[in-house]
Write a protein that holds these residues in place. Structure first.
Motif, mmCIF file in Angstrom:
data_model
loop_
_atom_site.group_PDB
_atom_site.id
_atom_site.type_symbol
_atom_site.label_atom_id
_atom_site.label_comp_id
_atom_site.label_asym_id
_atom_site.label_seq_id
_atom_site.Cartn_x
_atom_site.Cartn_y
_atom_site.Cartn_z
ATOM 1 N N GLU A 141 0.853 -1.204 -0.026
ATOM 2 C CA GLU A 141 0.134 -0.048 0.041
ATOM 3 C C GLU A 141 0.865 1.254 -0.039
ATOM 4 O O GLU A 141 1.881 1.487 0.571
ATOM 5 C CB GLU A 141 -0.987 -0.057 1.275
ATOM 6 N N GLN A 142 0.578 2.185 -1.112
ATOM 7 C CA GLN A 142 1.151 3.459 -0.921
ATOM 8 C C GLN A 142 0.348 4.481 -0.588
ATOM 9 O O GLN A 142 -0.763 4.785 -1.287
ATOM 10 C CB GLN A 142 1.646 3.478 -2.436
ATOM 11 N N LYS A 143 0.779 5.532 0.457
ATOM 12 C CA LYS A 143 -0.120 6.620 0.508
ATOM 13 C C LYS A 143 0.530 7.837 0.179
ATOM 14 O O LYS A 143 1.763 8.109 0.283
ATOM 15 C CB LYS A 143 -0.355 6.698 2.091
ATOM 16 N N LEU A 144 -0.278 8.695 -0.472
ATOM 17 C CA LEU A 144 0.420 9.807 -0.998
ATOM 18 C C LEU A 144 -0.811 11.107 -0.602
ATOM 19 O O LEU A 144 -1.614 11.115 -0.055
ATOM 20 C CB LEU A 144 0.147 9.760 -2.550
ATOM 21 N N PHE A 145 -0.184 12.395 -0.831
ATOM 22 C CA PHE A 145 -0.864 13.762 -0.759
ATOM 23 C C PHE A 145 -1.296 13.789 0.836
ATOM 24 O O PHE A 145 -2.393 13.970 0.956
ATOM 25 C CB PHE A 145 -1.802 13.829 -1.788
ATOM 26 N N ASP A 146 -0.258 13.773 1.964
ATOM 27 C CA ASP A 146 -0.538 13.727 3.026
ATOM 28 C C ASP A 146 -1.688 12.565 3.568
ATOM 29 O O ASP A 146 -2.563 12.790 4.435
ATOM 30 C CB ASP A 146 -1.286 15.111 3.620
ATOM 31 N N GLU A 147 -1.485 11.434 3.073
ATOM 32 C CA GLU A 147 -2.385 10.142 3.190
ATOM 33 C C GLU A 147 -3.844 10.215 2.838
ATOM 34 O O GLU A 147 -4.497 9.596 3.259
ATOM 35 C CB GLU A 147 -2.159 9.773 4.760
ATOM 36 N N ARG A 148 -4.082 11.399 2.096
ATOM 37 C CA ARG A 148 -5.498 11.443 1.631
ATOM 38 C C ARG A 148 -5.569 10.259 0.419
ATOM 39 O O ARG A 148 -6.769 9.845 0.229
ATOM 40 C CB ARG A 148 -5.774 12.660 0.878
ATOM 41 N N LEU A 149 -4.719 9.935 -0.229
ATOM 42 C CA LEU A 149 -4.947 9.135 -1.257
ATOM 43 C C LEU A 149 -4.161 7.586 -1.020
ATOM 44 O O LEU A 149 -2.815 7.817 -0.725
ATOM 45 C CB LEU A 149 -4.370 9.544 -2.767
ATOM 46 N N ALA A 150 -4.769 6.516 -0.894
ATOM 47 C CA ALA A 150 -4.072 5.445 -0.570
ATOM 48 C C ALA A 150 -4.260 4.432 -1.781
ATOM 49 O O ALA A 150 -5.731 4.025 -2.155
ATOM 50 C CB ALA A 150 -4.595 4.954 0.566
ATOM 51 N N ILE A 151 -3.249 3.832 -2.453
ATOM 52 C CA ILE A 151 -3.495 2.630 -3.388
ATOM 53 C C ILE A 151 -2.707 1.472 -2.936
ATOM 54 O O ILE A 151 -1.870 1.507 -2.511
ATOM 55 C CB ILE A 151 -2.530 3.286 -4.605
ATOM 56 N N LYS A 152 -3.514 0.312 -3.116
ATOM 57 C CA LYS A 152 -3.280 -0.915 -2.608
ATOM 58 C C LYS A 152 -3.246 -1.920 -3.609
ATOM 59 O O LYS A 152 -4.291 -1.854 -4.352
ATOM 60 C CB LYS A 152 -3.814 -1.026 -1.215
ATOM 61 N N ALA A 153 -2.321 -2.779 -3.718
ATOM 62 C CA ALA A 153 -2.578 -3.952 -4.682
ATOM 63 C C ALA A 153 -1.726 -5.112 -4.210
ATOM 64 O O ALA A 153 -0.675 -5.051 -3.387
ATOM 65 C CB ALA A 153 -1.943 -3.328 -5.939
ATOM 66 N N GLY A 154 -2.103 -6.493 -4.578
ATOM 67 C CA GLY A 154 -1.277 -7.513 -4.256
ATOM 68 C C GLY A 154 -2.455 -8.586 -4.272
ATOM 69 O O GLY A 154 -3.486 -8.695 -4.731
#
Length: 436
Positions: A141-154
């Motif tokens: 999981e990768q969090k971006l933009f002060d953790e407003r956006l979270a992308i998770k894969a697997g």
């Protein structure tokens, strides 16, 4: 079986005694530690500071059929969980990234099957999906933009992100992500995982929206495949489509007490067979012709949870309401609701809790009509429900130390399988958990 059950219960009791003895020796404050085995002489804390944490847990569920079914039996099933979480920012300076790997091992017997109770929802929720090893989580999981956006894969379980709900009760009606109880053939909950990805956006701390895409492959929920490939990272052949859930959530604080309000929909792009109509739109049970196929399968859900008394996040009562509806064209079990309350900290014991819940699971009448027609055409006598299976559960959770709980419960199931032809069942249960 009885010897095995006695051994497992004795093991749990021995762990409790060991924790109590260790507490008395004052080698470590086990009464407040989340881990039975303590801090490993400080190693656990040192590794966590570097970004590495471990999870080793055991859960067991005993159930005895006092009334209902064909036999009065006691059955036990359990699950081991072994996992690690890597904070990649602390480990390698990869800001906002987390890696999770978890494997599980399930064993034991299912009371509902062995006693022939006829229930839809498991009386021991930890049973199922193949009593074997599973690769349950393997995702980044990768969090971006002060953790407003979270992308998770697997390799992920759908229920850890969509309609996520606790599993404190032993009856499956009140445990985990509810859509998986209805359409578990393609909505895959713990311990089975499937390849997938999720994007979550939180414009504020108490509002979010998320969408996911998950591979639909019948092999992931096949017991035979799990026994031979349960720990594999392969991508098996046989994919039929993709599950696409969409969820919006509001996490308010009411008088300082936390709440969770979720609404969601899902769509499975896989083709689904009609439960009643044949390829010509006629009654399939009468004609015997192949089923009509639909281009997709879908549903919607609502989950409400709010602490209403006591200290925010601490001692007090929390109420919940969960409702799910699957499409009636393809889902044999098409509707479920559950209503309950949990009270944390009764009798001044902050680690204990009490829970009570009632719920119902509906059998699709279209499928029941099809089976009745097949019975009339072939002379068979298959029993199928066309109404609700009602369930109720009451538990008390006792934690002698923070890392161990013993949770005796009573369950009552009325019209198991959604039919009065199955006798009502009264179940005595014991759910246990240890975090090592």
């Amino acid at each position: 079986m009885k010897a095995n059950l006695k051994f497992r219960i004795a093991s749990v009791a021995g762990a409790v005694v060991m924790a109590a003895c260790a507490t008395g020796a004052q080698a470590y404050d086990f009464s407040n530690s989340p881990y039975l085995l303590g801090d490993w002489g400080g190693l656990r804390t040192s590794l966590a500071d570097k970004g590495v944490t471990f999870n080793l847990g055991y859960g067991g569920e005993a159930a005895h059929n006092a009334t209902g079914g064909t036999r009065h039996l006691t059955r036990y099933t359990d699950q081991w969980v072994i996992g690690t979480t890597l904070d990649l920012d602390k480990l390698v300076g990869w800001g906002g990234a987390t890696f999770q790997a978890t494997i599980t091992d399930r064993n034991g017997r299912n009371l509902g099957d062995d006693a022939e109770i006829g229930n839809n929802m498991l009386l021991q929720e930890v049973y199922g999906r193949g009593q074997t090893w599973h690769l349950t989580q393997f995702w980044l999981e990768q969090k971006l933009f002060d953790e407003r956006l979270a992308i998770k894969a697997g390799r992920v379980t759908v229920g850890e992100d969509f309609f996520s709900f606790s599993c404190d009760f032993q009856n499956l009606t009140f445990c985990g992500s509810q859509p998986g109880n209805l359409v578990g053939g393609y909505w895959v909950n713990w311990p089975t995982s499937q390849w997938g990805a999720r994007v979550k956006f939180s414009p504020t701390q108490d509002v979010y929206g998320q969408i996911g895409v998950y591979q639909v492959n019948p092999k992931y929920v096949d017991d035979h495949y799990a026994r031979h490939h349960g720990l594999s990272l392969d991508n098996p052949s046989g994919t039929t489509g993709a599950l696409i859930p969409l969820e919006f959530g509001w996490l308010p604080s009411v008088a300082g007490r936390p709440g969770s309000y979720k609404v969601g929909v899902w769509y499975n792009t896989s083709r689904g067979q009609d439960l009643y109509e044949d390829v010509n739109g006629q009654a399939m049970g009468v004609t015997g012709d192949p089923a009509r196929e639909h281009d997709g399968q879908y549903g919607a859900y609502l989950s409400l949870q709010q602490q209403i008394t006591g200290e925010p996040g601490g001692r007090g009562a929390t109420v919940f309401l969960n409702v799910s509806q699957a499409d009636q064209a393809t889902a044999q079990v098409d509707r479920q609701w559950a209503l309950g309350v949990q009270y944390k900290g009764p009798f001044g014991r902050l680690q204990d809790s009490i829970g009570v819940a009632v719920g119902a699971t509906h059998n699709n009448g279209r499928y029941a009509d099809y089976v009745h027609q097949v019975n009339a055409r072939t002379g068979s006598n298959t029993v199928v429900g066309d109404d609700y299976e009602y369930a109720g559960e009451l538990y008390y959770s006792w934690s002698p130390v923070r890392s161990v709980f013993l949770r005796p419960n009573v369950q009552y199931v009325m019209h198991p399988g959604g039919t009065s032809r199955n006798s009502n069942a009264f179940i005595l249960g014991l759910k246990t958990g240890i975090t090592f």
